[in-house]
Design a protein around this motif. Structure first.
Motif, PDB file in Angstrom:
ATOM      1  N   ILE A   1     -14.800  15.831  17.507  1.00  0.00           N
ATOM      2  CA  ILE A   1     -14.845  15.611  18.966  1.00  0.00           C
ATOM      3  C   ILE A   1     -13.910  14.455  19.329  1.00  0.00           C
ATOM      4  CG2 ILE A   1     -16.273  14.822  20.904  1.00  0.00           C
ATOM      5  CD1 ILE A   1     -18.644  16.339  19.579  1.00  0.00           C
ATOM      6  N   LEU A   2     -13.984  13.366  18.577  1.00  0.00           N
ATOM      7  CA  LEU A   2     -13.111  12.209  18.838  1.00  0.00           C
ATOM      8  C   LEU A   2     -11.637  12.571  18.638  1.00  0.00           C
ATOM      9  CD1 LEU A   2     -15.254   9.440  17.131  1.00  0.00           C
ATOM     10  CD2 LEU A   2     -14.891   9.770  19.592  1.00  0.00           C
ATOM     11  N   TYR A   3     -11.372  13.428  17.688  1.00  0.00           N
ATOM     12  CA  TYR A   3      -9.998  13.884  17.469  1.00  0.00           C
ATOM     13  C   TYR A   3      -9.523  14.751  18.643  1.00  0.00           C
ATOM     14  CZ  TYR A   3      -6.157  16.730  15.770  1.00  0.00           C
ATOM     15  OH  TYR A   3      -4.956  17.381  15.673  1.00  0.00           O
ATOM     16  N   TYR A   4     -10.339  15.707  19.067  1.00  0.00           N
ATOM     17  CA  TYR A   4      -9.940  16.602  20.158  1.00  0.00           C
ATOM     18  C   TYR A   4      -9.762  15.856  21.477  1.00  0.00           C
ATOM     19  CZ  TYR A   4     -11.549  20.304  16.941  1.00  0.00           C
ATOM     20  OH  TYR A   4     -11.749  21.124  15.878  1.00  0.00           O
ATOM     21  N   LEU A   5     -10.613  14.871  21.727  1.00  0.00           N
ATOM     22  CA  LEU A   5     -10.550  14.145  22.999  1.00  0.00           C
ATOM     23  C   LEU A   5      -9.539  13.003  22.997  1.00  0.00           C
ATOM     24  CD1 LEU A   5     -14.337  13.906  23.941  1.00  0.00           C
ATOM     25  CD2 LEU A   5     -12.602  15.413  24.957  1.00  0.00           C
ATOM     26  N   TYR A   6      -9.469  12.260  21.887  1.00  0.00           N
ATOM     27  CA  TYR A   6      -8.673  11.030  21.877  1.00  0.00           C
ATOM     28  C   TYR A   6      -7.618  10.971  20.767  1.00  0.00           C
ATOM     29  CZ  TYR A   6     -12.671   9.744  24.737  1.00  0.00           C
ATOM     30  OH  TYR A   6     -13.648   9.724  25.688  1.00  0.00           O
TER      31      TYR A   6
ATOM     32  N   ILE B   1     -14.920   9.635  10.309  1.00  0.00           N
ATOM     33  CA  ILE B   1     -16.101   9.962   9.505  1.00  0.00           C
ATOM     34  C   ILE B   1     -16.563   8.720   8.751  1.00  0.00           C
ATOM     35  CG2 ILE B   1     -16.962  11.293   7.539  1.00  0.00           C
ATOM     36  CD1 ILE B   1     -14.961  13.529   8.425  1.00  0.00           C
ATOM     37  N   ILE B   2     -15.627   8.009   8.168  1.00  0.00           N
ATOM     38  CA  ILE B   2     -15.968   6.782   7.429  1.00  0.00           C
ATOM     39  C   ILE B   2     -16.576   5.742   8.367  1.00  0.00           C
ATOM     40  CG2 ILE B   2     -15.002   4.822   6.154  1.00  0.00           C
ATOM     41  CD1 ILE B   2     -12.994   6.855   4.915  1.00  0.00           C
ATOM     42  N   ILE B   3     -15.949   5.529   9.520  1.00  0.00           N
ATOM     43  CA  ILE B   3     -16.446   4.533  10.469  1.00  0.00           C
ATOM     44  C   ILE B   3     -17.840   4.903  10.977  1.00  0.00           C
ATOM     45  CG2 ILE B   3     -16.081   3.564  12.783  1.00  0.00           C
ATOM     46  CD1 ILE B   3     -13.034   3.596  12.099  1.00  0.00           C
ATOM     47  N   LEU B   4     -18.046   6.191  11.314  1.00  0.00           N
ATOM     48  CA  LEU B   4     -19.358   6.629  11.802  1.00  0.00           C
ATOM     49  C   LEU B   4     -20.434   6.491  10.725  1.00  0.00           C
ATOM     50  CD1 LEU B   4     -18.281   9.838  13.762  1.00  0.00           C
ATOM     51  CD2 LEU B   4     -19.166   7.719  14.768  1.00  0.00           C
ATOM     52  N   SER B   5     -20.040   6.596   9.471  1.00  0.00           N
ATOM     53  CA  SER B   5     -20.993   6.533   8.362  1.00  0.00           C
ATOM     54  C   SER B   5     -21.369   5.108   7.966  1.00  0.00           C
ATOM     55  CB  SER B   5     -20.421   7.256   7.144  1.00  0.00           C
ATOM     56  OG  SER B   5     -20.242   8.624   7.415  1.00  0.00           O
ATOM     57  N   ILE B   6     -20.619   4.125   8.390  1.00  0.00           N
ATOM     58  CA  ILE B   6     -20.870   2.741   7.974  1.00  0.00           C
ATOM     59  C   ILE B   6     -22.296   2.275   8.277  1.00  0.00           C
ATOM     60  CG2 ILE B   6     -20.264   0.321   8.426  1.00  0.00           C
ATOM     61  CD1 ILE B   6     -17.299   1.240   8.475  1.00  0.00           C
ATOM     62  N   PRO B   7     -22.827   2.476   9.494  1.00  0.00           N
ATOM     63  CA  PRO B   7     -24.200   2.004   9.731  1.00  0.00           C
ATOM     64  C   PRO B   7     -25.232   2.654   8.808  1.00  0.00           C
ATOM     65  CG  PRO B   7     -23.119   2.530  11.806  1.00  0.00           C
ATOM     66  CD  PRO B   7     -22.215   3.000  10.719  1.00  0.00           C
ATOM     67  N   VAL B   8     -25.048   3.940   8.526  1.00  0.00           N
ATOM     68  CA  VAL B   8     -25.983   4.637   7.646  1.00  0.00           C
ATOM     69  C   VAL B   8     -25.877   4.107   6.223  1.00  0.00           C
ATOM     70  CG1 VAL B   8     -26.642   6.886   6.722  1.00  0.00           C
ATOM     71  CG2 VAL B   8     -25.947   6.692   9.106  1.00  0.00           C
ATOM     72  N   PHE B   9     -24.651   3.824   5.783  1.00  0.00           N
ATOM     73  CA  PHE B   9     -24.480   3.288   4.439  1.00  0.00           C
ATOM     74  C   PHE B   9     -24.992   1.858   4.316  1.00  0.00           C
ATOM     75  CE2 PHE B   9     -21.415   6.832   3.891  1.00  0.00           C
ATOM     76  CZ  PHE B   9     -22.101   7.449   2.845  1.00  0.00           C
ATOM     77  N   ILE B  10     -24.970   1.106   5.392  1.00  0.00           N
ATOM     78  CA  ILE B  10     -25.574  -0.239   5.369  1.00  0.00           C
ATOM     79  C   ILE B  10     -27.081  -0.118   5.174  1.00  0.00           C
ATOM     80  CG2 ILE B  10     -26.099  -2.277   6.781  1.00  0.00           C
ATOM     81  CD1 ILE B  10     -23.227  -1.979   7.957  1.00  0.00           C
ATOM     82  N   ILE B  11     -27.688   0.827   5.885  1.00  0.00           N
ATOM     83  CA  ILE B  11     -29.128   1.062   5.704  1.00  0.00           C
ATOM     84  C   ILE B  11     -29.401   1.492   4.264  1.00  0.00           C
ATOM     85  CG2 ILE B  11     -31.073   2.521   6.398  1.00  0.00           C
ATOM     86  CD1 ILE B  11     -29.743   2.647   9.213  1.00  0.00           C
ATOM     87  N   ALA B  12     -28.553   2.383   3.741  1.00  0.00           N
ATOM     88  CA  ALA B  12     -28.730   2.867   2.365  1.00  0.00           C
ATOM     89  C   ALA B  12     -28.633   1.740   1.358  1.00  0.00           C
ATOM     90  CB  ALA B  12     -27.695   3.944   2.054  1.00  0.00           C
ATOM     91  N   TRP B  13     -27.808   0.761   1.641  1.00  0.00           N
ATOM     92  CA  TRP B  13     -27.661  -0.371   0.728  1.00  0.00           C
ATOM     93  C   TRP B  13     -29.018  -1.048   0.500  1.00  0.00           C
ATOM     94  CZ3 TRP B  13     -24.420  -2.266  -2.670  1.00  0.00           C
ATOM     95  CH2 TRP B  13     -24.580  -3.582  -3.107  1.00  0.00           C
ATOM     96  N   PHE B  14     -29.816  -1.114   1.563  1.00  0.00           N
ATOM     97  CA  PHE B  14     -31.107  -1.776   1.472  1.00  0.00           C
ATOM     98  C   PHE B  14     -32.250  -0.830   1.099  1.00  0.00           C
ATOM     99  CE2 PHE B  14     -28.610  -4.446   4.374  1.00  0.00           C
ATOM    100  CZ  PHE B  14     -28.697  -5.650   3.696  1.00  0.00           C
ATOM    101  N   LYS B  15     -32.119   0.450   1.425  1.00  0.00           N
ATOM    102  CA  LYS B  15     -33.231   1.392   1.246  1.00  0.00           C
ATOM    103  C   LYS B  15     -33.095   2.308   0.035  1.00  0.00           C
ATOM    104  CE  LYS B  15     -35.348   0.498   5.211  1.00  0.00           C
ATOM    105  NZ  LYS B  15     -36.638  -0.111   5.276  1.00  0.00           N
TER     106      LYS B  15
END
Length: 190
Positions: free
Chosen positions: A35-40, A48-62
């Motif tokens: 979507i970000l590619y098609y629009l901007y 994909i990497i940037i969007l995944s960063i928050p989830v991977f931060i959570i994974a680091w702790f969980k």
């Protein structure tokens, strides 16, 4: 490592040869990045990497074990998606056939990696975390997230994008299920 590259190549071909030329979406973070590619015109693999960063931060702790099994799949598949971007101009076919073939290739790529315990993005990890807190089925959570992504894409892009994305996700899901099934595994071993 061969499995990651094989799966990432199939995933990248599905996106670059079939989905992207027709503004079709996949689910999860891949779909959001498209979507970000098609629009901007933002680079999908990097998104994909940037969007995944928050989830991977959570994974680091969980759940560090899952993080370690996922991060290399994420990075290699994201790099392949961006590396194969020039292929988008190689062929054009009917959008419905593109949705089917692209979905099958994506399903093959994801399925091959999942069979080896490798993930490609953060949305399945997010579903696992929500499952741990709520008990909701992981498959249902992924379905809800994918539905949100393609609905958003349909609203921001077109109704055609929405309908073709449903087809692509259906074929990707069915192919992933087939590749990861025990019956398929026994057939390959024979």
């Amino acid at each position: 490592m061969k499995i990651i590259f094989s799966g990432s190549i199939l995933l990248s071909l599905g996106i670059n040869l079939f989905l992207a030329p027709n503004q079709i979406l996949d689910g999860g973070f891949i779909g959001l990045s498209l979507i970000l590619y098609y629009l901007y015109n933002l680079t999908p693999g990097l998104m994909i990497i940037i969007l995944s960063i928050p989830v991977f931060i959570i994974a680091w702790f969980k759940n560090r074990a899952y993080l370690y099994n996922s991060i290399h799949g994420l990075i290699i598949s994201s790099l392949m998606i961006d590396l194969f971007k020039p292929l988008r101009v190689l062929m054009r076919m009917d959008a419905m056939f593109s949705a089917i073939i692209g979905g099958i290739l994506i399903g093959l790529g994801i399925g091959i990696m999942l069979r080896a315990g490798i993930s490609t993005c953060g949305s399945d990890l997010l579903a696992l975390f929500i499952n741990g807190k709520t008990g909701l089925n992981v498959g249902l959570l992924i379905f809800i997230f994918d539905s949100f992504v393609i609905t958003l894409g349909g609203l921001l892009l077109s109704a055609n994008t929405f309908l073709l994305s449903i087809v692509a996700i259906f074929f990707a899901g069915m192919t992933t299920s087939l590749v990861t099934s025990r019956t398929f595994t026994r057939t390959l071993a024979s």
